[in-house]
Motif scaffolding. Structure first.
Motif, PDB file in Angstrom:
ATOM      1  N   GLN A 180       1.249  -1.489   0.083  1.00 28.93           N
ATOM      2  CA  GLN A 180      -0.409   0.192  -0.413  1.00 28.93           C
ATOM      3  C   GLN A 180       0.437   0.956  -0.072  1.00 28.93           C
ATOM      4  OE1 GLN A 180      -2.540  -0.658   3.366  1.00 28.93           O
ATOM      5  NE2 GLN A 180      -4.036  -0.258   2.138  1.00 28.93           N
ATOM      6  N   LEU A 184       0.902  -0.776  -4.810  1.00 28.38           N
ATOM      7  CA  LEU A 184      -0.838  -1.443  -4.124  1.00 28.38           C
ATOM      8  C   LEU A 184      -1.784   0.212  -3.895  1.00 28.38           C
ATOM      9  CD1 LEU A 184      -1.325  -4.336  -2.837  1.00 28.38           C
ATOM     10  CD2 LEU A 184      -1.849  -3.358  -5.781  1.00 28.38           C
ATOM     11  N   SER A 185      -0.339   1.495  -3.779  1.00 36.02           N
ATOM     12  CA  SER A 185      -0.962   2.624  -3.151  1.00 36.02           C
ATOM     13  C   SER A 185      -2.666   2.701  -4.582  1.00 36.02           C
ATOM     14  CB  SER A 185      -0.031   4.019  -3.466  1.00 36.02           C
ATOM     15  OG  SER A 185      -0.486   4.873  -2.936  1.00 36.02           O
ATOM     16  N   SER A 187      -4.608   1.497  -4.302  1.00 40.50           N
ATOM     17  CA  SER A 187      -5.857   0.373  -5.202  1.00 40.50           C
ATOM     18  C   SER A 187      -6.523  -1.148  -3.794  1.00 40.50           C
ATOM     19  CB  SER A 187      -4.489  -0.949  -5.407  1.00 40.50           C
ATOM     20  OG  SER A 187      -5.403  -2.032  -5.214  1.00 40.50           O
ATOM     21  N   ALA A 188      -7.711  -1.000  -3.953  1.00 37.87           N
ATOM     22  CA  ALA A 188      -8.682  -1.115  -2.935  1.00 37.87           C
ATOM     23  C   ALA A 188      -8.790  -2.917  -2.324  1.00 37.87           C
ATOM     24  CB  ALA A 188     -10.040  -1.317  -4.051  1.00 37.87           C
ATOM     25  N   VAL A 189      -7.127  -3.273  -3.430  1.00 44.07           N
ATOM     26  CA  VAL A 189      -6.627  -5.465  -2.895  1.00 44.07           C
ATOM     27  C   VAL A 189      -6.490  -5.053  -1.543  1.00 44.07           C
ATOM     28  CG1 VAL A 189      -5.258  -6.902  -3.431  1.00 44.07           C
ATOM     29  CG2 VAL A 189      -6.552  -5.729  -4.800  1.00 44.07           C
TER      30      VAL A 189
END
Length: 231
Positions: A180, A184-185, A187-189
């Motif tokens: 994050q 994956l910043s 991202s909702a994952v």
């Protein structure tokens, strides 16, 4: 009914699962986050109570203490990421102490390579995943403790399909948090996957350790029941 048996024999496991599910699904509601923080702590907190009551050995109680610390970390991380990481560091050291007391001895072949991979790759990913180079070393140092926890679980003689698998799920959940801060910043994952992966890991570790201790030393598991009967 399986769920009725669970409620009667292992009520704190059931309460833990209910709290974990409630926290996950209530995040999508308008309930203020302040009310969700203690609910999040209850999920692993009930695992701590389960471990404390199901076996009267020092190892089970140390695991219970580790899970109680993790429950505090789960709540602290909602307020401050660094504070949560500091408390989780204590959890890792307690978990390592439990796993190393049950070491399977020197590893060979694929087992040894897997141990080294967990130990080395975890901090490397902790260093390279964040985009901010100013915090990369801090994340990597924390990831050393994270990798040590998972590697010691792999090296222990507890069932790998539960305890080591649970520790690796724990690692995966935290790698998603590290991501994050990087790829994956936005991202909702991580938002959807971190909690279920993390909780499942803690659940597997707790149940795997306690079940194994009860099989190895069944005398201790009935001490509490006998004391209640004597009263």
């Amino acid at each position: 009914m399986p769920h009725r048996a669970l409620a009667q024999k292992r009520p704190f496991l059931l309460l833990s699962v209910v709290a974990a599910l409630a926290y996950y699904y209530l995040q999508a509601t308008k309930l203020p986050g302040l009310y969700l923080i203690p609910l999040k702590g209850f999920a692993v907190g009930f695992l701590a109570i389960y471990a404390w009551l199901r076996h009267q050995s020092s190892d089970a109680h140390r695991l219970a203490l580790a899970m109680a610390v993790a429950a505090v970390a789960d709540m602290a991380i909602e307020l401050d990421l660094r504070a949560g990481a500091a408390v989780f560091f204590v959890f890792h050291m307690l978990a390592v102490s439990v796993f190393m007391r049950h070491s399977r001895g020197k590893l060979h072949g694929a087992d040894q390579w897997a141990f080294l991979a967990i130990l080395v790759i975890t901090p490397l990913l902790g260093y390279f995943l964040p985009y901010d180079r100013n915090i990369a070393w801090v994340v990597a140092i924390y990831a050393v403790a994270l990798g040590l926890m998972a590697a010691s679980a792999w090296m222990s003689d507890f069932p790998r399909m539960r305890v080591a698998a649970g520790a690796l799920l724990f690692v995966l959940s935290h790698l998603l948090i590290f991501a994050q801060l990087g790829p994956l910043s936005g991202s909702a994952v991580p938002e959807y996957l971190v909690w279920p992966i993390y909780y499942l890991g803690q659940f597997l570790i707790t149940v795997g350790v306690v079940t194994t201790l009860r099989k190895r030393n069944p005398e201790l598991r009935v001490v509490h029941r006998r004391e209640e009967q004597d009263r």
